[in-house]
Design a protein around this motif. Structure first.
Motif, PDB file in Angstrom:
ATOM      1  N   ALA A   1      31.980 -11.428  29.272  1.00 42.71           N
ATOM      2  CA  ALA A   1      33.336 -11.760  28.862  1.00 42.71           C
ATOM      3  C   ALA A   1      34.366 -11.200  29.831  1.00 42.71           C
ATOM      4  O   ALA A   1      34.126 -10.217  30.535  1.00 42.71           O
ATOM      5  N   THR A   2      35.505 -11.852  29.826  1.00 38.08           N
ATOM      6  CA  THR A   2      36.685 -11.358  30.521  1.00 38.08           C
ATOM      7  C   THR A   2      37.780 -11.185  29.481  1.00 38.08           C
ATOM      8  O   THR A   2      37.910 -11.994  28.557  1.00 38.08           O
ATOM      9  N   ALA A   3      38.546 -10.122  29.620  1.00 36.38           N
ATOM     10  CA  ALA A   3      39.617  -9.823  28.668  1.00 36.38           C
ATOM     11  C   ALA A   3      40.896  -9.535  29.439  1.00 36.38           C
ATOM     12  O   ALA A   3      40.876  -8.795  30.425  1.00 36.38           O
TER      13      ALA A   3
ATOM     14  N   LYS B   1      45.541 -14.944  37.044  1.00 38.27           N
ATOM     15  CA  LYS B   1      45.264 -15.998  38.016  1.00 38.27           C
ATOM     16  C   LYS B   1      43.772 -16.010  38.328  1.00 38.27           C
ATOM     17  O   LYS B   1      43.225 -15.054  38.870  1.00 38.27           O
ATOM     18  N   SER B   2      43.114 -17.076  37.952  1.00 38.30           N
ATOM     19  CA  SER B   2      41.688 -17.204  38.202  1.00 38.30           C
ATOM     20  C   SER B   2      41.310 -18.670  38.070  1.00 38.30           C
ATOM     21  O   SER B   2      41.979 -19.433  37.367  1.00 38.30           O
ATOM     22  N   GLU B   3      40.245 -19.058  38.732  1.00 36.43           N
ATOM     23  CA  GLU B   3      39.706 -20.412  38.588  1.00 36.43           C
ATOM     24  C   GLU B   3      38.447 -20.408  37.732  1.00 36.43           C
ATOM     25  O   GLU B   3      37.832 -21.452  37.533  1.00 36.43           O
ATOM     26  N   GLU B   4      38.081 -19.236  37.201  1.00 31.30           N
ATOM     27  CA  GLU B   4      36.867 -19.133  36.403  1.00 31.30           C
ATOM     28  C   GLU B   4      37.050 -19.819  35.048  1.00 31.30           C
ATOM     29  O   GLU B   4      38.125 -19.783  34.460  1.00 31.30           O
ATOM     30  N   THR B   5      35.983 -20.448  34.577  1.00 23.24           N
ATOM     31  CA  THR B   5      35.996 -21.049  33.245  1.00 23.24           C
ATOM     32  C   THR B   5      34.936 -20.394  32.374  1.00 23.24           C
ATOM     33  O   THR B   5      33.973 -19.802  32.872  1.00 23.24           O
ATOM     34  N   PHE B   6      35.106 -20.542  31.052  1.00 21.34           N
ATOM     35  CA  PHE B   6      34.261 -19.864  30.079  1.00 21.34           C
ATOM     36  C   PHE B   6      33.854 -20.854  28.981  1.00 21.34           C
ATOM     37  O   PHE B   6      34.560 -21.821  28.709  1.00 21.34           O
TER      38      PHE B   6
ATOM     39  N   LEU C   1      36.450 -15.715  27.169  1.00 19.51           N
ATOM     40  CA  LEU C   1      37.695 -15.111  27.629  1.00 19.51           C
ATOM     41  C   LEU C   1      38.555 -14.849  26.408  1.00 19.51           C
ATOM     42  O   LEU C   1      38.844 -15.769  25.639  1.00 19.51           O
ATOM     43  N   GLU C   2      38.971 -13.591  26.230  1.00 20.08           N
ATOM     44  CA  GLU C   2      39.897 -13.264  25.153  1.00 20.08           C
ATOM     45  C   GLU C   2      41.227 -12.833  25.743  1.00 20.08           C
ATOM     46  O   GLU C   2      41.283 -11.954  26.598  1.00 20.08           O
ATOM     47  N   LEU C   3      42.283 -13.428  25.239  1.00 20.02           N
ATOM     48  CA  LEU C   3      43.626 -13.008  25.599  1.00 20.02           C
ATOM     49  C   LEU C   3      44.123 -12.039  24.537  1.00 20.02           C
ATOM     50  O   LEU C   3      44.259 -12.403  23.374  1.00 20.02           O
ATOM     51  N   GLY C   4      44.351 -10.804  24.942  1.00 23.74           N
ATOM     52  CA  GLY C   4      44.838  -9.786  24.015  1.00 23.74           C
ATOM     53  C   GLY C   4      43.756  -9.156  23.172  1.00 23.74           C
ATOM     54  O   GLY C   4      43.841  -9.176  21.942  1.00 23.74           O
ATOM     55  N   PRO C   5      42.739  -8.544  23.768  1.00 20.99           N
ATOM     56  CA  PRO C   5      41.628  -7.977  23.001  1.00 20.99           C
ATOM     57  C   PRO C   5      41.905  -6.611  22.395  1.00 20.99           C
ATOM     58  O   PRO C   5      41.095  -6.111  21.618  1.00 20.99           O
ATOM     59  N   ASN C   6      43.009  -5.968  22.781  1.00 21.94           N
ATOM     60  CA  ASN C   6      43.235  -4.572  22.413  1.00 21.94           C
ATOM     61  C   ASN C   6      42.053  -3.752  22.935  1.00 21.94           C
ATOM     62  O   ASN C   6      41.742  -3.834  24.110  1.00 21.94           O
TER      63      ASN C   6
ATOM     64  N   ASP D   1      29.416  -5.468  30.282  1.00 20.66           N
ATOM     65  CA  ASP D   1      29.533  -6.907  30.558  1.00 20.66           C
ATOM     66  C   ASP D   1      30.895  -7.482  30.195  1.00 20.66           C
ATOM     67  O   ASP D   1      31.023  -8.689  29.957  1.00 20.66           O
ATOM     68  N   VAL D   2      31.905  -6.628  30.142  1.00 20.27           N
ATOM     69  CA  VAL D   2      33.272  -7.098  29.914  1.00 20.27           C
ATOM     70  C   VAL D   2      34.124  -6.710  31.120  1.00 20.27           C
ATOM     71  O   VAL D   2      34.207  -5.538  31.481  1.00 20.27           O
ATOM     72  N   THR D   3      34.720  -7.704  31.731  1.00 17.92           N
ATOM     73  CA  THR D   3      35.653  -7.486  32.832  1.00 17.92           C
ATOM     74  C   THR D   3      37.067  -7.517  32.274  1.00 17.92           C
ATOM     75  O   THR D   3      37.461  -8.497  31.634  1.00 17.92           O
ATOM     76  N   VAL D   4      37.818  -6.453  32.487  1.00 18.49           N
ATOM     77  CA  VAL D   4      39.153  -6.350  31.924  1.00 18.49           C
ATOM     78  C   VAL D   4      40.192  -6.515  33.026  1.00 18.49           C
ATOM     79  O   VAL D   4      40.124  -5.859  34.066  1.00 18.49           O
ATOM     80  N   VAL D   5      41.136  -7.392  32.766  1.00 16.10           N
ATOM     81  CA  VAL D   5      42.279  -7.566  33.653  1.00 16.10           C
ATOM     82  C   VAL D   5      43.481  -6.962  32.941  1.00 16.10           C
ATOM     83  O   VAL D   5      43.907  -7.463  31.897  1.00 16.10           O
ATOM     84  N   GLN D   6      43.999  -5.869  33.477  1.00 11.68           N
ATOM     85  CA  GLN D   6      45.112  -5.184  32.834  1.00 11.68           C
ATOM     86  C   GLN D   6      46.413  -5.749  33.400  1.00 11.68           C
ATOM     87  O   GLN D   6      46.901  -5.348  34.452  1.00 11.68           O
ATOM     88  N   ASP D   7      46.947  -6.741  32.653  1.00 10.22           N
ATOM     89  CA  ASP D   7      48.142  -7.421  33.130  1.00 10.22           C
ATOM     90  C   ASP D   7      48.689  -8.288  31.999  1.00 10.22           C
ATOM     91  O   ASP D   7      48.048  -8.461  30.959  1.00 10.22           O
TER      92      ASP D   7
END
Length: 209
Positions: free
Chosen positions: A76-78, A106-111, A54-59, A94-100
């Motif tokens: 990955a999730t970004a 909000k998620s219960e997923e772990t990485f 999980l990356e916070l702020g991947p650009n 294979d990258v799921t992007v959350v635009q927010d």
């Protein structure tokens, strides 16, 4: 920051991390610590057993591209607030992007790995505890921070402003907040590195124990 990642992709998940993971699994926990060097990239330490991130702020996702090249099959999730950047990042397989905004995630997923690269330095200090909580909650093993370091909090002059960028001991604060997190290794990017020049960032890899 993206320039540095592009030119350090092979270091981002190299053989040295795999050796380090093996050592970490082979030696007593009290002995699990080595010192980083200026020629070591943090992502060398995220290959053994890492299958999700999980990356916070991947650009636009250059860090994630580097990770995937060296860990085939990485999912990955970004979380990216900029709509145009999020759109580009979403094109990476294979990258799921959350635009927010980060704090709306909000998620219960772990990485296996959660990380930031030049993101905490531009967060208002009042929001850092929540950012730390996000990185901790969603990691099931490793947390990586690559940010400007200073032993005490300080402002950085950024485009003529004094309240948009900050330096501090992000990793130290993180480990103080979560006693079950320990330092695995750390290092430094130097802009005069003749092979892989990058911004003058410190990186810290931590592990839940």
């Amino acid at each position: 920051m993206c320039y540095g990642i592009q030119h350090t992709a092979r270091r981002f998940l190299g053989r040295r991390f795999r050796r380090r993971i093996h050592q970490a699994q082979s030696f007593p926990r009290t002995a699990r610590r080595t010192h980083g060097t200026s020629r070591t990239h943090p992502a060398e330490y995220t290959g053994g057993g890492i299958r999700s991130a999980l990356e916070l702020g991947p650009n636009i996702g250059l860090n994630l591209i580097a990770l995937q090249r060296l860990v085939p099959g990485l999912k990955a999730t970004a979380v990216e607030i900029n709509a145009k950047a999020a759109e580009e990042c979403a094109k990476i397989p294979d990258v799921t992007v959350v635009q927010d905004a980060f704090l709306n995630y909000k998620s219960e997923e772990t990485f296996d790995l959660t990380f930031t690269f030049g993101v905490l330095i531009i967060q208002h200090p009042d929001t850092l505890p929540q950012m730390y909580d996000l990185l901790y909650k969603h990691s099931n093993r490793y947390i990586l921070m690559s940010e400007y370091y200073n032993p005490t909090p300080t402002h950085v002059n950024y485009r003529g402003t004094q309240d948009k960028m900050f330096k501090r001991d992000f990793a130290g604060e993180f480990m103080d907040r979560f006693p079950d997190v320990q330092l695995v290794d750390y290092g430094f990017f130097y802009h005069r590195d003749s092979i892989f020049p990058a911004d003058d960032f410190n990186w810290f890899l931590m592990e839940k124990r």
